[in-house]
Motif scaffolding. Sequence first.
Motif, PDB file in Angstrom:
ATOM      1  N   SER A  15      61.232 -15.918 -29.418  1.00  0.00           N
ATOM      2  CA  SER A  15      60.136 -16.535 -30.174  1.00  0.00           C
ATOM      3  C   SER A  15      58.786 -16.129 -29.606  1.00  0.00           C
ATOM      4  O   SER A  15      58.614 -16.009 -28.387  1.00  0.00           O
ATOM      5  CB  SER A  15      60.265 -18.059 -30.141  1.00  0.00           C
ATOM      6  OG  SER A  15      61.442 -18.484 -30.795  1.00  0.00           O
ATOM      7  N   THR A  16      57.819 -15.929 -30.495  1.00  0.00           N
ATOM      8  CA  THR A  16      56.471 -15.540 -30.080  1.00  0.00           C
ATOM      9  C   THR A  16      55.479 -16.689 -30.168  1.00  0.00           C
ATOM     10  O   THR A  16      54.355 -16.574 -29.686  1.00  0.00           O
ATOM     11  CB  THR A  16      55.956 -14.385 -30.949  1.00  0.00           C
ATOM     12  OG1 THR A  16      55.963 -14.791 -32.324  1.00  0.00           O
ATOM     13  CG2 THR A  16      56.850 -13.157 -30.790  1.00  0.00           C
ATOM     14  N   SER A  17      55.860 -17.805 -30.794  1.00  0.00           N
ATOM     15  CA  SER A  17      54.931 -18.917 -30.992  1.00  0.00           C
ATOM     16  C   SER A  17      55.039 -19.971 -29.900  1.00  0.00           C
ATOM     17  O   SER A  17      54.104 -20.748 -29.705  1.00  0.00           O
ATOM     18  CB  SER A  17      55.167 -19.569 -32.360  1.00  0.00           C
ATOM     19  OG  SER A  17      56.484 -20.094 -32.436  1.00  0.00           O
ATOM     20  N   SER A  18      56.154 -20.034 -29.190  1.00  0.00           N
ATOM     21  CA  SER A  18      56.353 -21.055 -28.161  1.00  0.00           C
ATOM     22  C   SER A  18      57.572 -20.705 -27.334  1.00  0.00           C
ATOM     23  O   SER A  18      58.456 -19.961 -27.791  1.00  0.00           O
ATOM     24  CB  SER A  18      56.529 -22.433 -28.809  1.00  0.00           C
ATOM     25  OG  SER A  18      56.862 -23.418 -27.843  1.00  0.00           O
ATOM     26  N   ASP A  19      57.638 -21.277 -26.110  1.00  0.00           N
ATOM     27  CA  ASP A  19      58.861 -21.136 -25.323  1.00  0.00           C
ATOM     28  C   ASP A  19      59.623 -22.458 -25.280  1.00  0.00           C
ATOM     29  O   ASP A  19      60.649 -22.561 -24.609  1.00  0.00           O
ATOM     30  CB  ASP A  19      58.555 -20.652 -23.896  1.00  0.00           C
ATOM     31  CG  ASP A  19      57.805 -21.711 -23.094  1.00  0.00           C
ATOM     32  OD1 ASP A  19      57.281 -22.670 -23.711  1.00  0.00           O
ATOM     33  OD2 ASP A  19      57.753 -21.586 -21.857  1.00  0.00           O
ATOM     34  N   TYR A  20      59.124 -23.492 -25.991  1.00  0.00           N
ATOM     35  CA  TYR A  20      59.799 -24.785 -26.131  1.00  0.00           C
ATOM     36  C   TYR A  20      60.090 -25.447 -24.785  1.00  0.00           C
ATOM     37  O   TYR A  20      61.129 -26.091 -24.616  1.00  0.00           O
ATOM     38  CB  TYR A  20      61.094 -24.634 -26.937  1.00  0.00           C
ATOM     39  CG  TYR A  20      60.906 -23.858 -28.215  1.00  0.00           C
ATOM     40  CD1 TYR A  20      60.225 -24.416 -29.288  1.00  0.00           C
ATOM     41  CD2 TYR A  20      61.383 -22.549 -28.341  1.00  0.00           C
ATOM     42  CE1 TYR A  20      60.018 -23.701 -30.448  1.00  0.00           C
ATOM     43  CE2 TYR A  20      61.182 -21.832 -29.509  1.00  0.00           C
ATOM     44  CZ  TYR A  20      60.501 -22.417 -30.556  1.00  0.00           C
ATOM     45  OH  TYR A  20      60.297 -21.705 -31.719  1.00  0.00           O
ATOM     46  N   ALA A  21      59.184 -25.296 -23.836  1.00  0.00           N
ATOM     47  CA  ALA A  21      59.435 -25.822 -22.494  1.00  0.00           C
ATOM     48  C   ALA A  21      59.640 -27.335 -22.503  1.00  0.00           C
ATOM     49  O   ALA A  21      60.562 -27.849 -21.844  1.00  0.00           O
ATOM     50  CB  ALA A  21      58.274 -25.447 -21.566  1.00  0.00           C
ATOM     51  N   GLU A  22      58.820 -28.062 -23.256  1.00  0.00           N
ATOM     52  CA  GLU A  22      58.954 -29.517 -23.278  1.00  0.00           C
ATOM     53  C   GLU A  22      60.248 -29.954 -23.950  1.00  0.00           C
ATOM     54  O   GLU A  22      60.941 -30.851 -23.467  1.00  0.00           O
ATOM     55  CB  GLU A  22      57.747 -30.143 -23.989  1.00  0.00           C
ATOM     56  CG  GLU A  22      56.438 -29.985 -23.245  1.00  0.00           C
ATOM     57  CD  GLU A  22      55.301 -30.701 -23.947  1.00  0.00           C
ATOM     58  OE1 GLU A  22      55.578 -31.453 -24.914  1.00  0.00           O
ATOM     59  OE2 GLU A  22      54.136 -30.517 -23.536  1.00  0.00           O
ATOM     60  N   PRO A  32      58.417 -27.117 -32.989  1.00  0.00           N
ATOM     61  CA  PRO A  32      59.074 -27.912 -31.950  1.00  0.00           C
ATOM     62  C   PRO A  32      59.526 -29.290 -32.434  1.00  0.00           C
ATOM     63  O   PRO A  32      60.543 -29.813 -31.970  1.00  0.00           O
ATOM     64  CB  PRO A  32      58.004 -28.029 -30.862  1.00  0.00           C
ATOM     65  CG  PRO A  32      57.139 -26.822 -31.045  1.00  0.00           C
ATOM     66  CD  PRO A  32      57.105 -26.602 -32.528  1.00  0.00           C
ATOM     67  N   GLY A  33      58.765 -29.881 -33.364  1.00  0.00           N
ATOM     68  CA  GLY A  33      59.150 -31.188 -33.885  1.00  0.00           C
ATOM     69  C   GLY A  33      60.470 -31.142 -34.624  1.00  0.00           C
ATOM     70  O   GLY A  33      61.351 -31.997 -34.418  1.00  0.00           O
ATOM     71  N   TYR A  34      60.651 -30.157 -35.500  1.00  0.00           N
ATOM     72  CA  TYR A  34      61.924 -30.008 -36.214  1.00  0.00           C
ATOM     73  C   TYR A  34      63.060 -29.664 -35.251  1.00  0.00           C
ATOM     74  O   TYR A  34      64.190 -30.129 -35.404  1.00  0.00           O
ATOM     75  CB  TYR A  34      61.806 -28.935 -37.294  1.00  0.00           C
ATOM     76  CG  TYR A  34      61.305 -29.463 -38.617  1.00  0.00           C
ATOM     77  CD1 TYR A  34      62.059 -30.387 -39.347  1.00  0.00           C
ATOM     78  CD2 TYR A  34      60.089 -29.044 -39.138  1.00  0.00           C
ATOM     79  CE1 TYR A  34      61.601 -30.874 -40.559  1.00  0.00           C
ATOM     80  CE2 TYR A  34      59.614 -29.538 -40.345  1.00  0.00           C
ATOM     81  CZ  TYR A  34      60.380 -30.454 -41.055  1.00  0.00           C
ATOM     82  OH  TYR A  34      59.915 -30.946 -42.252  1.00  0.00           O
ATOM     83  N   LEU A  35      62.769 -28.825 -34.270  1.00  0.00           N
ATOM     84  CA  LEU A  35      63.796 -28.447 -33.306  1.00  0.00           C
ATOM     85  C   LEU A  35      64.301 -29.667 -32.537  1.00  0.00           C
ATOM     86  O   LEU A  35      65.522 -29.871 -32.412  1.00  0.00           O
ATOM     87  CB  LEU A  35      63.234 -27.403 -32.339  1.00  0.00           C
ATOM     88  CG  LEU A  35      64.169 -26.940 -31.215  1.00  0.00           C
ATOM     89  CD1 LEU A  35      65.451 -26.346 -31.783  1.00  0.00           C
ATOM     90  CD2 LEU A  35      63.458 -25.936 -30.315  1.00  0.00           C
ATOM     91  N   LYS A  36      63.392 -30.492 -32.051  1.00  0.00           N
ATOM     92  CA  LYS A  36      63.810 -31.676 -31.297  1.00  0.00           C
ATOM     93  C   LYS A  36      64.545 -32.668 -32.189  1.00  0.00           C
ATOM     94  O   LYS A  36      65.536 -33.288 -31.766  1.00  0.00           O
ATOM     95  CB  LYS A  36      62.598 -32.348 -30.649  1.00  0.00           C
ATOM     96  CG  LYS A  36      62.994 -33.521 -29.751  1.00  0.00           C
ATOM     97  CD  LYS A  36      61.796 -34.131 -29.044  1.00  0.00           C
ATOM     98  CE  LYS A  36      62.239 -35.291 -28.144  1.00  0.00           C
ATOM     99  NZ  LYS A  36      61.097 -35.944 -27.460  1.00  0.00           N
ATOM    100  N   PRO A  61      52.345 -17.666 -26.516  1.00  0.00           N
ATOM    101  CA  PRO A  61      53.640 -17.745 -25.875  1.00  0.00           C
ATOM    102  C   PRO A  61      53.530 -17.781 -24.361  1.00  0.00           C
ATOM    103  O   PRO A  61      52.677 -17.125 -23.773  1.00  0.00           O
ATOM    104  CB  PRO A  61      54.349 -16.456 -26.342  1.00  0.00           C
ATOM    105  CG  PRO A  61      53.222 -15.518 -26.678  1.00  0.00           C
ATOM    106  CD  PRO A  61      52.097 -16.372 -27.165  1.00  0.00           C
ATOM    107  N   VAL A  62      54.412 -18.565 -23.770  1.00  0.00           N
ATOM    108  CA  VAL A  62      54.478 -18.637 -22.317  1.00  0.00           C
ATOM    109  C   VAL A  62      55.598 -17.728 -21.857  1.00  0.00           C
ATOM    110  O   VAL A  62      56.716 -17.821 -22.352  1.00  0.00           O
ATOM    111  CB  VAL A  62      54.762 -20.087 -21.852  1.00  0.00           C
ATOM    112  CG1 VAL A  62      54.872 -20.151 -20.340  1.00  0.00           C
ATOM    113  CG2 VAL A  62      53.663 -21.012 -22.355  1.00  0.00           C
ATOM    114  N   PRO A  63      55.325 -16.819 -20.951  1.00  0.00           N
ATOM    115  CA  PRO A  63      56.378 -15.904 -20.522  1.00  0.00           C
ATOM    116  C   PRO A  63      57.603 -16.658 -20.029  1.00  0.00           C
ATOM    117  O   PRO A  63      57.500 -17.631 -19.303  1.00  0.00           O
ATOM    118  CB  PRO A  63      55.719 -15.111 -19.385  1.00  0.00           C
ATOM    119  CG  PRO A  63      54.255 -15.212 -19.667  1.00  0.00           C
ATOM    120  CD  PRO A  63      54.046 -16.566 -20.268  1.00  0.00           C
ATOM    121  N   ALA A  64      58.749 -16.205 -20.454  1.00  0.00           N
ATOM    122  CA  ALA A  64      60.024 -16.795 -20.024  1.00  0.00           C
ATOM    123  C   ALA A  64      61.016 -15.666 -19.878  1.00  0.00           C
ATOM    124  O   ALA A  64      60.903 -14.625 -20.530  1.00  0.00           O
ATOM    125  CB  ALA A  64      60.515 -17.812 -21.044  1.00  0.00           C
TER     126      ALA A  64
END
Length: 497
Positions: free
Chosen positions: A121-128, A94-98, A457-460
């Motif tokens: 993605s299986t590691s995060s849904d990048y909600a923040e 997420p840090g690199y993505l932001k 992962p958070v369902p999305a």
Amino acid sequence: MLAARQHRSGTIFMAIVVLAMAAVWTAHHALVASAYDSTTTGRLSLVWTALFVVFMVQTLMYHLERPRRLSARGARQLSGLHVAILMPVYNEDPGYLKLGLESFLAQTRRPDSVHIVDDGSTSSDYAEVRAWWNRAAAEVGVAFTWQRVPNAGKRHAQAHGVRVSPEADIYITVDSDSCLAPNAVEEVLIPFSRPRVQSVAGIVIATNNRANLLTRVTDLWFVTSQLVDRSGQSAVGAVMVNSGPLAAYRAPVIRDNLDSYLNETFMGRPVMFSDDSLMTLYAQERGLTVQQPSAIVFTAMPEKWSHFSRMYLRWMRGSTIRSVWRMRYLSMARPAFWLHLLRWFQMFLTQMVTVWLLVVEPVAFDNLPPASMLWVPFIIGWAQGLRYLGVIRSDERIRSRALTWLMMPAAIVLAWTALRWMRWYGIATCARTGWGTRQNGAEVSLGGAGAAAPAPPVPAPLVELPLPAGRHARSAPLPKLLDPGNEQTLRIAVPRR
């Protein structure tokens, strides 16, 4: 915000001087070879002459490259183009993505739209990150889409972005860890003021170049190869491979070949990698493919050997597949065809010379290799590596970059040993077409070395976007769709201004 620029004046002069010294050393080695008996002279002289000529031609070509400049008329033309950024995301830190998304909004010439596709993605849904991006992009007036779709690979993720942006005139492709220098979009567009230019490559440098020895050597090797090999190709409009972290294409290059791009197969297997080189091949079929050395992007380099080796093997397998397509589909009238042949000729000749001098001559003829053979590659490497020092970074002092430059012997030894073996192994195993990285989450994180720990992962919602009304993709083999006039090629009408 990270920034970088290319400084040419002193580096060019120094490079010319040191390359002249390298030429002297090479000539000296040829003379030493000729000092053998007449039989040995005949075995070595012709080979060294050929390598010397190839080296001098490459040197001349990469010194001919210049960043394209923009006239007032060209600036007006480019300002009217709709520029869309395509960013596929899969298990990214997420840090690199932001960091990358922030760089889009800080551009001197902002993109008109940004299309982010989370490829299951299986590691995060990048909600923040997504919540922040929604606010930040809206504040500056950049249109965007953010889709989460079932995992199908990078190419399909890019295609989702293409399908929701039929108004785009230029597509800029980036990776999920790409951080653009503030003027990268503005600079990468400049070559498109020439109608014949179909794609533009940017210069890729490492965000984490000081993480450890591997990242330093990788950054040195990668930047130098772009400013030597690819600069030479660009001088004649024949860049063969654009880099994933930053490349730009005229929209029809992507739209007209979208079906072929999604359905490429090799030896009966779907090809999941080598997407950038395939896009570049499509562009070569239509016109010029160039590099803009003033368009710079930061990206995360592997920090562990296991990650690097898997990445490099993927590159070598993809390079082998792409070589087959170039031989089959590139016109002999295009410089890219002959540069491609020259590269293979040089690779085979260098391999033969190395084996001959280190094995055959000592064993069969009792001739030890000349001592100068140990010095010539390092001198040439240091000379070419001076172009690495010509890239000025906002986050690093020149003494740190000079320290990296001094590591050129390590890069050369790596290239002559492990990478050479891996190149041939990649060629032999080119039928293995899987991606091979990020299955278990990001392998490099912005907060520190090593892979980020996977988060639950958070369902999305997963979204499948259909093609625009009235259009249907068809599966077809690559050969049929390389022809721009083929009726099966996917075409999407674009309203013109």
